[in-house]
Design an enzyme around this catalytic site. Structure first.
Site, mmCIF file in Angstrom:
data_model
loop_
_atom_site.group_PDB
_atom_site.id
_atom_site.type_symbol
_atom_site.label_atom_id
_atom_site.label_comp_id
_atom_site.label_asym_id
_atom_site.label_seq_id
_atom_site.Cartn_x
_atom_site.Cartn_y
_atom_site.Cartn_z
ATOM 1 N N ARG A 79 39.040 75.594 97.743
ATOM 2 C CA ARG A 79 37.734 76.357 97.633
ATOM 3 C C ARG A 79 36.322 75.330 97.672
ATOM 4 O O ARG A 79 35.622 75.435 98.078
ATOM 5 C CB ARG A 79 37.516 77.107 96.666
ATOM 6 C CG ARG A 79 36.390 78.277 96.596
ATOM 7 C CD ARG A 79 36.754 79.741 95.620
ATOM 8 N NE ARG A 79 35.584 80.440 95.675
ATOM 9 C CZ ARG A 79 34.690 80.654 94.868
ATOM 10 N NH1 ARG A 79 35.038 80.273 93.576
ATOM 11 N NH2 ARG A 79 33.875 81.612 94.875
ATOM 12 N N HIS A 81 33.172 75.441 100.175
ATOM 13 C CA HIS A 81 31.810 75.408 99.511
ATOM 14 C C HIS A 81 30.893 74.335 99.857
ATOM 15 O O HIS A 81 29.644 74.540 99.810
ATOM 16 C CB HIS A 81 31.840 76.130 98.330
ATOM 17 C CG HIS A 81 32.207 77.521 98.031
ATOM 18 N ND1 HIS A 81 31.433 78.393 97.254
ATOM 19 C CD2 HIS A 81 33.123 78.249 98.371
ATOM 20 C CE1 HIS A 81 32.051 79.373 97.194
ATOM 21 N NE2 HIS A 81 33.162 79.418 98.084
ATOM 22 N N ASN A 85 28.417 80.123 93.898
ATOM 23 C CA ASN A 85 29.066 78.942 93.133
ATOM 24 C C ASN A 85 29.331 79.142 91.796
ATOM 25 O O ASN A 85 29.969 78.328 91.277
ATOM 26 C CB ASN A 85 28.436 77.653 93.535
ATOM 27 C CG ASN A 85 28.564 77.305 94.981
ATOM 28 O OD1 ASN A 85 29.425 77.476 95.738
ATOM 29 N ND2 ASN A 85 27.552 76.420 95.394
ATOM 30 N N HIS A 100 43.331 82.494 101.288
ATOM 31 C CA HIS A 100 43.488 83.185 100.186
ATOM 32 C C HIS A 100 44.690 83.714 99.761
ATOM 33 O O HIS A 100 45.267 84.678 99.190
ATOM 34 C CB HIS A 100 42.623 84.605 100.485
ATOM 35 C CG HIS A 100 41.205 84.381 100.211
ATOM 36 N ND1 HIS A 100 40.187 85.380 100.790
ATOM 37 C CD2 HIS A 100 40.549 83.465 99.756
ATOM 38 C CE1 HIS A 100 39.127 85.057 100.440
ATOM 39 N NE2 HIS A 100 39.112 83.700 99.949
#
Length: 350
Positions: free
Chosen positions: A67, A71, A99, A200
């Site tokens: 992740r 990001h 975040n 995911h």
């Protein structure tokens, strides 16, 4: 035992020399699959060896590292700007709402990796490349595909504003049109969107990210049994609890996420919308039926995403400390005990 089974299987594949997925995604000028072959030839083994130790202790850290790479790349390119702490110039990307749920442990793992790499090779490997390698190995060591990634990214000395950060990170309540529009701005396709969403298949979701589907009433696209379970996990809309993103194989990188979609058993609006929209539903179905196809398209999408707006050549810098630009490198941020161990000579290359 079940939680480390994917890791054990991945280790077996690595030891047996499993073939790496091939991709036709072009490499951005300035990057190369052999970028550190002379300056840091053991880079990938250093990263993978440390992550093996981390994941044997806690397999869930893989999702946090994956992740982190997402990001980083989506905001102003894959430049490690998400790792920078705030400064007198303002709050950092870490202080932007999307975040808030990045794992503190993920930042520490990246800092630990940089310490180990610098001990072996000096200050030649960027934090952006370390982050990209950590994401790639998080996939592999969770049972996912093995693939090469081009290296040579450099680090940005600046972070994006909170507004820019929020504007570039698709949210868990996005519908398919919002998602497709957001990714098209990055030159990513509908197939890329569905493939990247497959990340995911590992990790956990915070209740506040999906209770819009639970309260005040059940979202009709949410499976009734899962709804009942989520009400127990999240007894109020603002609870801080978390739950597995993948109810079938939560620690294994596989295609069960897409099976969950077909059974209305995913958490986020941004997940389930992929199966209710005719533009993305056939892609979901194809991945649910063919894990090899999912892996192939996931690798392609990761390679595209991992080269977004990269800094190369003389652009940017190679940070001495991943949490601060070089001008402020005396700010040691969240460095962890590995650095102290390194100074004591405890760690050695096997």
């Amino acid at each position: 035992m079940a939680s480390i089974l994917p890791l054990l299987l991945a280790i077996s594949c690595v030891l047996l020399g499993n073939s790496k997925a091939q991709s036709n995604v072009p490499i951005v000028p300035g990057l190369s699959n052999t970028f550190y072959s002379t300056s840091c030839p053991d880079l990938e083994s250093i990263v993978r060896s440390h992550l093996l130790q981390v994941f044997l202790n806690d397999t869930t850290q893989a999702a946090g590292l994956l992740r982190m790479h997402f990001h980083d790349c989506f905001v102003q390119g894959c430049d490690a700007s998400v790792l920078l702490d705030g400064s007198a110039s303002g709050p950092s990307e870490q202080d932007a709402i999307p975040n808030f749920t990045l794992r503190p442990e993920a930042f520490k793992i990246i800092n630990d990796l940089q310490t180990l790499v610098q001990c072996q090779c000096g200050q030649v490997v960027s934090c952006a490349d370390i982050t990209a390698l950590a994401a790639r190995d998080s996939v592999l060591l969770s049972g996912g595909p093995s693939y090469n990634i081009p290296l040579g990214r450099r680090d940005s000395p600046n972070f994006a504003s909170q507004n820019v950060t929020k504007a570039n990170l698709p949210g868990p309540t996005f519908n398919s049109t919002q998602l497709l529009n957001a990714l098209s701005l990055k030159n990513l396709t509908a197939t890329d969107l569905v493939a990247l969403s497959g990340a995911h298949t590992i990790g956990r979701g915070h209740c506040v990210s999906f209770t819009n589907r639970v309260y005040p009433t059940r979202d009709p696209t949410l499976d009734q049994t899962l709804y009942n379970n989520l009400k127990l996990t999240c007894p109020a809309a603002n609870t801080t609890n978390t739950t597995n993103l993948d109810i079938r194989t939560p620690n294994f990188f596989d295609n069960k996420y897409y099976v969950n979609l077909m059974n209305r058993q995913t958490l986020f609006t941004s997940d389930q919308t992929l199966y209710t929209d005719s533009r993305t539903k056939p892609i979901v179905t194809s991945f649910a039926l063919n894990q090899t196809l999912f892996f192939e398209k996931f690798v392609d999408a990761m390679l595209k995403m991992g080269q977004l707006s990269v800094l190369t050549g003389t652009q940017g810098e190679i940070r001495a400390n991943c949490s601060a630009p070089n001008a402020n490198s005396n700010n040691m941020g969240a460095w962890s005990i590995v650095e102290e161990d390194q100074r004591e000579g405890i760690w050695s290359q096997s």
